[in-house]
Every structure is written in C-alpha cells, then in structure tokens.
Design a protein around this motif. Structure first.
Motif, PDB file in Angstrom:
ATOM      1  N   ARG A  90       0.767  -1.232   0.228  1.00 42.08           N
ATOM      2  CA  ARG A  90      -0.080  -0.027  -0.222  1.00 42.08           C
ATOM      3  C   ARG A  90       0.708   1.312   0.027  1.00 42.08           C
ATOM      4  O   ARG A  90       0.551   2.096  -0.673  1.00 42.08           O
ATOM      5  CB  ARG A  90      -0.871  -0.089   0.953  1.00 42.08           C
ATOM      6  N   LEU A  91       1.909   1.160   0.845  1.00 37.20           N
ATOM      7  CA  LEU A  91       2.811   2.469   0.893  1.00 37.20           C
ATOM      8  C   LEU A  91       3.693   2.673  -0.629  1.00 37.20           C
ATOM      9  O   LEU A  91       3.603   4.085  -0.812  1.00 37.20           O
ATOM     10  CB  LEU A  91       3.884   2.039   1.835  1.00 37.20           C
ATOM     11  N   PHE A  92       3.767   1.698  -1.225  1.00 35.61           N
ATOM     12  CA  PHE A  92       4.444   1.657  -2.262  1.00 35.61           C
ATOM     13  C   PHE A  92       3.470   1.672  -3.643  1.00 35.61           C
ATOM     14  O   PHE A  92       3.823   1.558  -4.901  1.00 35.61           O
ATOM     15  CB  PHE A  92       5.605   0.820  -2.574  1.00 35.61           C
ATOM     16  N   LYS A  93       2.143   1.837  -3.591  1.00 31.46           N
ATOM     17  CA  LYS A  93       1.346   2.002  -4.382  1.00 31.46           C
ATOM     18  C   LYS A  93       1.183   0.745  -5.291  1.00 31.46           C
ATOM     19  O   LYS A  93       1.055   0.716  -6.472  1.00 31.46           O
ATOM     20  CB  LYS A  93       1.444   3.169  -5.435  1.00 31.46           C
ATOM     21  N   LEU A  94       1.738  -0.484  -4.774  1.00 36.61           N
ATOM     22  CA  LEU A  94       1.599  -1.686  -5.531  1.00 36.61           C
ATOM     23  C   LEU A  94       0.587  -2.961  -5.062  1.00 36.61           C
ATOM     24  O   LEU A  94       0.407  -3.971  -5.376  1.00 36.61           O
ATOM     25  CB  LEU A  94       2.985  -2.401  -5.579  1.00 36.61           C
ATOM     26  N   HIS A  95      -0.457  -2.222  -4.272  1.00 36.94           N
ATOM     27  CA  HIS A  95      -1.574  -3.118  -3.665  1.00 36.94           C
ATOM     28  C   HIS A  95      -2.449  -3.667  -4.729  1.00 36.94           C
ATOM     29  O   HIS A  95      -3.160  -4.664  -4.048  1.00 36.94           O
ATOM     30  CB  HIS A  95      -2.236  -2.173  -2.453  1.00 36.94           C
ATOM     31  N   ASN A  96      -2.641  -3.252  -5.869  1.00 33.87           N
ATOM     32  CA  ASN A  96      -3.598  -3.782  -6.880  1.00 33.87           C
ATOM     33  C   ASN A  96      -2.945  -4.611  -7.713  1.00 33.87           C
ATOM     34  O   ASN A  96      -3.459  -4.914  -8.949  1.00 33.87           O
ATOM     35  CB  ASN A  96      -4.488  -2.771  -7.347  1.00 33.87           C
ATOM     36  N   ILE A  97      -1.532  -5.007  -7.582  1.00 34.82           N
ATOM     37  CA  ILE A  97      -0.831  -5.707  -8.662  1.00 34.82           C
ATOM     38  C   ILE A  97      -0.802  -7.299  -8.003  1.00 34.82           C
ATOM     39  O   ILE A  97       0.036  -7.336  -6.885  1.00 34.82           O
ATOM     40  CB  ILE A  97       0.350  -5.251  -8.974  1.00 34.82           C
ATOM     41  N   PRO A  98      -1.279  -8.394  -8.580  1.00 35.66           N
ATOM     42  CA  PRO A  98      -1.308  -9.799  -7.843  1.00 35.66           C
ATOM     43  C   PRO A  98       0.169 -10.055  -7.863  1.00 35.66           C
ATOM     44  O   PRO A  98       0.484 -10.570  -6.511  1.00 35.66           O
ATOM     45  CB  PRO A  98      -1.966 -10.495  -8.876  1.00 35.66           C
ATOM     46  N   LEU A  99       0.812  -9.826  -8.676  1.00 32.88           N
ATOM     47  CA  LEU A  99       2.284 -10.402  -8.879  1.00 32.88           C
ATOM     48  C   LEU A  99       3.104  -9.973  -7.424  1.00 32.88           C
ATOM     49  O   LEU A  99       3.802 -10.769  -6.840  1.00 32.88           O
ATOM     50  CB  LEU A  99       2.987 -10.096 -10.084  1.00 32.88           C
TER      51      LEU A  99
END
Length: 508
Positions: A90-99
């Motif tokens: 969430r902090l690095f804005k990767l929360h919606n990437i399944p990989l």
C-alpha cells in the motif's frame, strides 16, 4: 574422493559409511535445489486472484484498506496482524498488482527455508562444531540430514498452498515462527541480548497471526526452567518475558472475544462432524507422520531422562513446544492438515537433533535401525510429489480460469439460480451458502469493474424475474453445481465444481 573422506573423518569412523554419504549427497542436494526452484517459480507463475477467499485481500489490502481487527471475532477469531506483510504494498502503491503479493510469498518461503536450515545446523552442532550454508558444498552426514529435513518440510502436503494462496494465516506464520526459533537458538548459543529481543518480538508477532501460537511461547517460557541451558539464571528474564507475552495475548483474546464481541461459537468446530477428542487425536496422528514420530520420540527422550540414561536439552524443549501446538488443535477439534503445519517448524529440528544423537554414537547397527524406523514413518511421503504436482496444477489452472471467468461476466446482466429462487424447500444452511456464493462472485466483479471494493451489487437473484420471457433478460445464469441439470434455460449457463470455483461452461 580422498578429499571428501578427509572432510568426513571428523564425523565418521567408518569409511564404508563415508562412501555411502558421498554417493548419496550430490544427487540429493541437486534434487533439492531443483525442487526448490520449481517451488518458488510455481508460487509466482500466472500470478492472479483466485475465486474464493482471495476476496479477503480484494476487500482490504488490494483496495488500499487495512485489515480489520474485528474480523470474525464473533466466531472466536483474533488475528489483527494478518496480512501485515502486505502492508508495504500500500505504501509503494503496488497493492492492486497480484504479482507483488506472490513475490512477497516467495520471499517468505525463502526466509522459512533458510531459517529451518540454520536451526538444523544448530541441532547437530556439538563436538564437531556448527555447519554453515557454505559447508553444504562438501559432503557430510550432518549436511545430508539437514538437506533431507528441508526437502521433507517443503514437499509436505499443503506447504506449497500456504505460500501460493496469499490468504492463509500460515503463509505468514511459518516464516515468523522460523525466525522466532532461529533467534531463540542463536540467543541461547551466543547470549546476545539483542538477539533475545528479536526472538521475543517475532514470537509475539506470531501470536497475533494465529491464536494457538501463544502456547508455544508459554511452553518454552514455563518449562524452560527444567531444560538446560535455558534453565540458567541469565535466561530468567527471557523465560518470564515469553510467558508474559503469552498471558497478555490470552488476556486480550478473552476480552475481545468474550466481552467486546457477540461470541456465537468457535470457528471450525463444525468440521469435527461429531467426532470426540480421541478421534481427532487419532486423525491428526495418522495424517501427520512427522507429528506422530515427534510424539513417540519425545516419549522416548523423556523416558530415558527419567531413567537417568540421557539428559534433556534445548531441542527437547523445542519439540515439546511443537507438540503443545499440535495438541491445541485436538482441544479445538480441528484436524485440517494445513492447521498443523506450524508444528513441523519445531518438531523437525527436534527429530533432527535426536537423529544426530544416534548418528554421533558411530554404531552402525543403531544407525541402520534408526534409518529403517525413519523410513517407515516417511512412507506417506512417497505420495507427496504427486500431491505437490496436483496442487500446483490446480492452483495454476484456477488462476487462469477464475480471472477469465470474472472478466467475461463483469459487464453483463448476470442472474444467480439457487434453491431459494424457486422455493424447493432448501434448508437455512443451504440458503445461507447460496447467498454467500452469490456475494463472493459479486466481490470479484466489483473489484474487476472498479479496481477497488465499493460494495455494489452486480448479480440479480433469478427469483426476481417472473416467467421465461423475463428470465431471458439475463445474459448469463450462474447455477451451483449441486443442483445438477436445471433443464433448458433460455440463455447459456455456468456450472462449476463448487460454490467458490466456476469454470466457463458453453460460454465465451
């Protein structure tokens, strides 16, 4: 060969046994490395959400929301730190990437492997000194035993699933307990107080991921006074801290569940299906050869200590902690295979230490007897490779098909066909399951359409439509597979193997 024998001479008196170890070592080491490479690759391959409990991730972390502390408190669940390992996404804005989630899972699996390997080295370190990972490049009996222990754990049924499915508590619990055990052993060995604090921190975190974990901390803290070297006065603060942490967790658990929530019954007790504690105990022992062997060897070690023919030590205490964790699920009457896996983190090093004590005697007959005894209990693992393959195949297929299914229905008029829709005298449990299945699919459609969880409804109950003509307004009708063939519906319909997994049937 002479070079290898020279290296082995510090461990073995028998050149014949040295030859056997050298012969077996490299094939087993290379096979283990290949298997681990396949394991890690299979965790991240075709990274995608699966139609099922992944909705817990979609509705929280993937939607940029924290995990709720009150989740399922009414059913006795209390794991406020679940998915804390995914919070950095969430902090690095990767929360919606399944990989990104599966990459973290590989990292957790790698931590678990390394920690177990390091603890295994400590379990076999006495007169000969402790091995290091680099020492695996030279064949030794201890190195061979450590490699076999890692392979046995990683190929144990459902271990792959715990890391390949990001929703399981055990996916985070296994590395946390591995680190707790590693730092516990390191603290006892080096008496570095900072290492002791790290052990206490990881052990405490583990309690708030899976509830029965507090028994591990309490067992080590309470009984540690009878097991050297933890019984020494300099470790008293550590034993007291472990017990205090366990008691604090139990207090917070009781307040949260029994005082501040509407407790209705413990989660999962229905899975006992009327079986008593003894039947659950037998079920666990017959399903987990490692746990059964651990209990038997623990009884043997305590018997020898009682007869003053042997002395107990740190790894006997570690085995006792693993046994306590396993017994907690007998009390809870929950014998699902995956729930017991954390006990392996403690029982495997204990068994390895016990095997090393035999190995250290240099008595061939005793070694052969131990190997034969171990092979008998390892017999169930002959099916483990086939089970591992089936799990990988199932999860990989599900990742592909479930994603395609949700995409195909996301922007269509979808109806849900249930027993309740046509008043077929379904019971309340069946109706509740139907409603849950409908809601589950909606969660995934919601996330597919909006990129986050909004709570919108996307599926209509077919009972809202009166007559064949009105039913024809639906682009697609989802039918739970238990209903079988519902006849000639006007539009193509979908049937799947269960409520939570659907395959596209006759529909592109």
């Amino acid at each position: 060969m002479k070079f290898f024998y020279k290296k082995l001479s510090g461990e073995l008196c028998s050149k014949k046994l040295s030859s056997i170890i050298v012969f077996l070592y490299w094939p087993i080491l290379i096979s283990c490395l290949i298997f681990l490479a396949i394991f890690f690759t299979a965790v991240i391959a075709n990274a995608n959400w699966r139609l099922g409990d992944d909705h817990q991730i979609l509705r929280t972390i993937a939607s940029n929301k924290s995990w709720p502390m009150s989740y399922q408190n009414e059913s006795g669940r209390f794991f406020p730190l679940l998915y804390i390992d995914f919070e950095p996404l969430r902090l690095f804005k990767l929360h919606n990437i399944p990989l990104a989630f599966y990459v973290i899972s590989v990292f957790k699996a790698l931590i678990t492997v390394i920690a177990i390997l390091e603890v295994s080295f400590s379990a076999m370190a006495e007169q000969e000194g402790k091995l290091k990972i680099g020492d695996l490049l030279v064949p030794t009996g201890r190195g061979l035993m450590a490699i076999i222990a890692i392979c046995l754990f990683m190929i144990t049924p459902h271990v792959y699933e715990m890391f390949a499915d990001v929703i399981f508590n055990e996916g985070l619990l296994l590395p946390l307990l591995s680190l707790f055990l590693l730092f516990l052993v390191r603290y006892i060995e080096g008496r570095n107080i900072l290492i002791g604090y790290l052990a206490l921190i990881f052990g405490t975190l583990a309690c708030y991921v899976k509830e029965p974990t507090f028994l591990i901390l309490f067992t080590i803290g309470f009984f540690g006074g009878w097991f050297p070297p933890l019984s020494q006065r300099c470790f008293r603060w550590f034993r007291i801290s472990l017990m205090a942490s366990a008691i604090l967790f139990l207090t917070l658990y009781c307040l949260t569940i029994f005082v501040f929530s509407n407790f209705s019954g413990f989660y999962g007790t229905g899975s006992a299906q009327g079986r008593g504690y003894f039947q659950i105990f037998i079920s666990i022992m017959t399903s987990h050869s490692v746990i059964l062997l651990g209990f038997l060897v623990l009884g043997l070690r305590f018997g020898l200590a009682f007869l003053k023919k042997s002395s107990l030590g740190l790894f006997d205490l570690i085995g006792l902690a693993g046994a306590a964790y396993a017994l907690s699920f007998v009390i809870l009457r929950m014998d699902q295979f995956s729930y017991l896996l954390p006990a392996y983190i403690f029982l495997l090093p204990f068994l390895l230490h016990s095997s090393y004590l035999v190995y250290k005697t240099r008595k061939i007959k005793l070694l052969v007897a131990t190997i034969v005894f171990g092979l008998i209990f390892a017999f169930p693992y002959l099916r483990a490779p086939a089970f591992f393959y089936s799990q990988v195949s199932m999860i990989q297929t599900s990742r592909k098909n479930d994603a395609n299914f949700i995409k195909s229905i996301a922007n269509r008029e979808v109806c849900f066909f249930t027993n309740k829709s046509f008043d077929l005298n379904a019971g309340p449990l069946t109706n509740a399951l139907d409603e849950w299945a409908k809601a589950l699919v909606e969660y995934f459609i919601d996330f597919e359409v909006n990129g986050t969880s909004t709570g919108k409804s996307y599926i209509q109950d077919i009972s809202k439509y009166k007559g064949r003509d009105q039913v024809a307004r639906c682009d697609l009708i989802i039918v739970p597979s238990r209903l079988g063939d519902v006849g000639e519906l006007p539009i193509g319909f979908i049937r799947g193997p269960s409520y939570f997994y659907f395959d596209i049937y006759n529909f592109q």
